[in-house]
Design an enzyme around this catalytic site. Structure first.
Site, mmCIF file in Angstrom:
data_model
loop_
_atom_site.group_PDB
_atom_site.id
_atom_site.type_symbol
_atom_site.label_atom_id
_atom_site.label_comp_id
_atom_site.label_asym_id
_atom_site.label_seq_id
_atom_site.Cartn_x
_atom_site.Cartn_y
_atom_site.Cartn_z
ATOM 1 N N LYS A 92 4.915 -0.557 -2.252
ATOM 2 C CA LYS A 92 4.304 -1.892 -1.735
ATOM 3 C C LYS A 92 4.369 -2.032 -0.546
ATOM 4 C CE LYS A 92 5.050 -6.855 -2.735
ATOM 5 N NZ LYS A 92 5.881 -8.037 -3.083
ATOM 6 N N SER A 110 6.357 -11.803 -8.167
ATOM 7 C CA SER A 110 5.710 -10.985 -7.370
ATOM 8 C C SER A 110 5.469 -9.606 -8.179
ATOM 9 C CB SER A 110 5.724 -10.713 -6.091
ATOM 10 O OG SER A 110 5.851 -11.928 -5.206
ATOM 11 N N SER A 137 2.509 -10.966 -5.306
ATOM 12 C CA SER A 137 2.010 -10.173 -4.071
ATOM 13 C C SER A 137 2.032 -8.764 -4.115
ATOM 14 C CB SER A 137 2.993 -10.522 -3.062
ATOM 15 O OG SER A 137 4.374 -10.236 -3.042
#
Length: 415
Positions: A47, A128, A104
């Site tokens: 990520k 997220s 996210s």
């Protein structure tokens, strides 16, 4: 490895899941990896631009897995974080190009959903990992807060992973967790497992279609003998953690006059919710909720609904939580079912998620579900669902009707 890189080459120009792809470096790593390692040559994505330095990435590499690139995270310009910005454009939902994939950990969810990688790392400070997992139809796990190292000084964020199935996640997670500090190999679960279903936790405004999909999934789990719902007590509720989360995130301090009221209220809500959760898990091992109150929103933003309404309570409390695919709304949007268990019970949570996934497959049997929950064999195939549109041109994939304004009322607070 070559198959993964080829899929990225074909699909990422449409989906924009990656910030960068390190193809040659990945090939070199894969060529020299020790084939005796448990994850030797397994491609995975990290990520964001700093994900390669995360504890989880380091553990996966040590087990032989090979990072192929970093995935899209939200860019600048808006306060909401349920979207992503790839190297060549905005990250799109693989099922609905006019909708966001969530965030996210946006690119990580899309990369897994589109089959570009079998595994991606994430981090979860308010939902997220679980939100994009729900909206992209994959499995997403947030670990117990503090179980793994995190750069988040507030203590809200914890490491997570995204995979196509919970069974696959269970195999990978054992190499991420420090087994000296964590009892990964828990006792086999016995079905049906007592469970509590909280459709809105007492405060969230849930889209009726999302509620219906999740309720149907819960009913299927009960009918299949995976869970036994506790209907003897009043519906389980928590206090809305929105302002508490904001106060913790903003590091509100009771000794500062201007911050005292917010800090004190945050501590009160946190203590009360912890009390309720402790009481719940003392008698019931599993809590079920929708992963999000809403469907994936458009690229213009979430409007007046807060996508984190049902997830961030467990960032405040620290409990492990996962999202598994529950089904689809009438307009083709994936919906997630959230599973929550006691702190530091990732092994139990994963076993329950594996059993639940198996039950949601057509023709599932109790024997098959029990076997799925107690073995580390190859992951079951995902349930039939609308296939992600991964090869059509962006213009062709964006023909679905634009989202309409939400009729479910204003969010309770704004970030």
């Amino acid at each position: 490895m070559e198959e993964s890189l080829a899929r990225i080459g074909r699909r990422d120009p449409v989906l924009h899941a990656f910030l960068d792809v390190r193809a040659e470096e990945a090939r070199e790593r894969a060529a020299r990896v020790d084939r005796a390692l448990p994850l030797a040559g397994t491609p995975f994505a990290v990520k964001g631009p700093t994900g390669i330095r995360s504890y989880a990435a380091g553990r996966l590499i040590a087990a032989g897995a090979v990072p192929v690139g970093s995935t899209a995270v939200p860019g600048p310009g808006t306060y909401w974080q349920t979207w992503g910005q790839g190297r060549d454009g905005r990250t799109v939902n693989p099922y609905r190009a006019d909708r966001t994939p969530g965030g996210s950990s946006a690119g990580s969810a899309v990369a897994v959903a589109a089959g570009m990688v079998p595994l991606a790392t994430g981090s979860d400070g308010a939902g997220s990992v679980r939100i994009p997992a729900a909206w992209c139809g994959v499995f997403g796990l947030k670990t117990t807060n503090g179980l793994l190292p995190s750069p988040d000084r507030t203590g809200l964020a914890s490491a997570g992973i995204l995979t196509d199935t919970a069974a696959r996640a269970r195999r990978y997670l054992r190499w991420i967790l420090d087994e000296q500090d964590h009892e990964h190999a828990g006792a086999p679960i016995t079905l049906p497992v007592p469970a509590v279903y909280a459709p809105d936790l007492g405060f969230a405004d849930v889209d009726p279609q999302v509620a219906a999909v999740v309720r149907a999934a819960v009913d299927r789990l009960e009918t299949a003998g995976v869970i036994r719902l506790d209907r003897r007590r009043r519906p389980f509720t928590l206090l809305d953690p929105c302002e508490t989360w904001k106060a913790i995130r903003g590091s509100a301090r009771p000794e500062v006059p201007g911050e005292r009221a917010a800090a004190v209220r945050a501590m009160e809500v946190r203590a009360e919710n912890d009390r309720r959760l402790d009481a719940l898990f003392a008698r019931t091992p599993l809590l079920l909720t929708p992963a999000t109150p809403n469907r994936p929103h458009g690229h213009e933003g979430p409007g007046e609904l807060y996508s984190t309404a049902l997830t961030w309570a467990f960032n405040v409390s620290g409990h492990p939580a996962a999202s598994i695919p529950a089904g689809f709304t009438a307009d083709g949007c994936p919906v997630g079912l959230q599973l929550v268990t006691e702190r530091r019970t990732e092994a139990t949570l994963l076993d329950l998620a594996v059993a639940a996934e198996a039950a949601l497959l057509p023709g599932a049997t109790t024997a098959a579900m029990t076997a799925a929950a107690t073995t580390t064999a190859t992951a079951p195939a995902p349930a039939p669902a609308p296939a992600p549109a991964t090869t059509a041109a962006p213009a062709a994939r964006a023909t679905a009707p634009a989202p309409t304004p939400s009729p479910y009322g204003p969010r309770r607070c704004r970030p």
